[in-house]
Design an enzyme around this catalytic site. Structure first.
Site, PDB file in Angstrom:
ATOM      1  N   LYS A 204       0.972  -1.232   0.001  1.00 10.13           N
ATOM      2  CA  LYS A 204      -0.460  -0.442   0.007  1.00 10.13           C
ATOM      3  C   LYS A 204       0.657   1.395  -0.093  1.00 10.13           C
ATOM      4  O   LYS A 204       1.671   1.360   0.274  1.00 10.13           O
ATOM      5  CB  LYS A 204      -1.231  -0.150   1.654  1.00 10.13           C
ATOM      6  CG  LYS A 204      -2.067  -1.042   0.833  1.00 10.13           C
ATOM      7  CD  LYS A 204      -3.170  -1.067   2.361  1.00 10.13           C
ATOM      8  CE  LYS A 204      -4.033  -1.743   1.271  1.00 10.13           C
ATOM      9  NZ  LYS A 204      -5.467  -1.690   2.668  1.00 10.13           N
ATOM     10  N   ARG A 238      -3.483  -9.827   5.158  1.00 12.00           N
ATOM     11  CA  ARG A 238      -4.312 -10.070   3.354  1.00 12.00           C
ATOM     12  C   ARG A 238      -3.177  -9.237   3.158  1.00 12.00           C
ATOM     13  O   ARG A 238      -2.386  -8.446   3.098  1.00 12.00           O
ATOM     14  CB  ARG A 238      -5.705  -8.794   3.531  1.00 12.00           C
ATOM     15  CG  ARG A 238      -6.309  -9.610   1.720  1.00 12.00           C
ATOM     16  CD  ARG A 238      -7.465  -8.277   1.589  1.00 12.00           C
ATOM     17  NE  ARG A 238      -8.018  -8.567   0.816  1.00 12.00           N
ATOM     18  CZ  ARG A 238      -6.888  -7.434  -0.705  1.00 12.00           C
ATOM     19  NH1 ARG A 238      -6.734  -6.994  -0.423  1.00 12.00           N
ATOM     20  NH2 ARG A 238      -7.895  -7.805  -1.528  1.00 12.00           N
TER      21      ARG A 238
HETATM   22  C1  9MG Z   1     -10.207  -5.113  -0.445  1.00  9.30           C
HETATM   23  N1  9MG Z   1      -9.302  -4.744   0.517  1.00  9.30           N
HETATM   24  C2  9MG Z   1      -7.896  -3.735  -0.270  1.00  9.30           C
HETATM   25  N2  9MG Z   1      -7.441  -4.095   1.354  1.00  9.30           N
HETATM   26  C3  9MG Z   1      -8.257  -4.158   2.487  1.00  9.30           C
HETATM   27  C4  9MG Z   1      -8.402  -3.989   3.289  1.00  9.30           C
HETATM   28  O1  9MG Z   1      -6.910  -3.302   4.017  1.00  9.30           O
HETATM   29  N3  9MG Z   1      -8.538  -4.988   3.813  1.00  9.30           N
HETATM   30  C5  9MG Z   1     -10.108  -5.734   3.318  1.00  9.30           C
HETATM   31  N4  9MG Z   1     -10.588  -6.683   4.619  1.00  9.30           N
HETATM   32  N5  9MG Z   1      -9.774  -5.589   2.658  1.00  9.30           N
HETATM   33  C6  9MG Z   1      -9.567  -5.368   1.718  1.00  9.30           C
END
Ligand code: 9MG
Length: 263
Positions: A204, A238
């Site tokens: 990110k 994730r």
């Molecule tokens: C779909 N998506 C993109 N970034 C995310 C994040 O930080 N958390 C979650 N739960 N989904 C995300």
């Protein structure tokens, strides 16, 4: 949790059938690398991303979910905010819902209550198209804790049992770099809500903000952030880079557990 984005790029060489086969191969790789859950999404949530119609999102992800469910023993999460797709994805084999909009779409709570699968409620300030325009909080951690607490109550009122909820502070969703850093530093505070914490930091822009690196140079920063998140109580991270994250977490786990049995 490995990320599997099913976007128009995946259709560019060979159409939808080839895209499904490519998605299956990517899923196989992430499973081999040690992912426990696969998060399948068909609409980008990046700042400024264009919205995708329900029909298009369904056409992108449902064949992928069906194929992976048929071929692999791999728990699948559907990344969507659209209640109709949540219902269809669960019917196609998804066993979890990941909603960056925390079930605020009309009808979403009822669909999830009926589907009876785990659901991740993520905090986002605003909407993806506008969320990075000067986001403001009184106190970022307290504000997001309050928001998630209210969403939990609304979900329980709507018939979703508390044990099916997971929480996510939503790194990068309506947050400045300083907000994101404060959230990661104080992630432990979210344990007060008594539910599993999921975080997505992988590649990110907050990591670009710290390192000055473009998206494809953020692997080391992503892995470091994942370890910090787990150390502060995250139960699910994730990520795009499963193998590297799993290795790093194995080292963290070995060090954390070292000496436990010595006495
Ligand atoms: C779909 N998506 C993109 N970034 C995310 C994040 O930080 N958390 C979650 N739960 N989904 C995300």
């Amino acid at each position: 949790m490995g990320i599997l984005n099913v976007t128009p790029d995946s259709f560019s060489d060979g159409g939808r059938f080839a895209a499904v086969e490519a998605a299956l191969r990517q899923a196989e790789r992430m499973l081999e690398e040690g992912a426990d859950i696969l998060d399948v999404g068909g609409e980008s949530t990046r700042p400024g991303a264009a919205a995708v119609s329900l029909d298009e999102e369904m056409a992108r992800v449902l064949p992928v979910i069906e194929r992976i469910h048929a071929e692999l023993d791999f728990p699948i999460s559907i990344d969507t905010s659209k209640p109709e797709l949540m219902r269809e994805a669960v019917a196609a084999g998804a066993g979890m819902i990941n909603d960056v909009n925390a079930l605020k779409a009309p009808g979403a709570i009822a669909v999830v209550a009926d589907a009876a699968v785990p659901v991740c409620l993520m905090h986002m300030l605003g909407q993806p198209r506008t969320m990075q325009t000067a986001p403001q909080y009184e106190e970022v951690v307290a504000d997001i804790l309050g928001y998630l607490g209210r969403r939990i109550a609304e979900c329980e009122d709507g018939g979703i049992v508390r044990e099916r909820l997971l929480l996510d502070p939503g790194f990068g969703f309506g947050k400045t770099l300083q907000h994101n850093l404060a959230l990661l530093r104080d992630l432990e505070a979210f344990q007060a809500l008594g539910l599993p914490i999921l975080v997505g930091i992988s590649r990110k822009s907050m990591l670009g903000g710290v390192t000055g690196r473009a998206v494809d140079g953020r692997l080391a920063a992503s892995v470091a952030a994942a370890v910090m998140a787990v150390e502060r109580g995250a139960r699910i991270v994730r990520v795009h880079d499963v193998a590297e994250t799993v290795d790093a977490l194995r080292v963290w786990r070995a060090v954390t557990d070292a000496g436990v049995d010595l006495n």
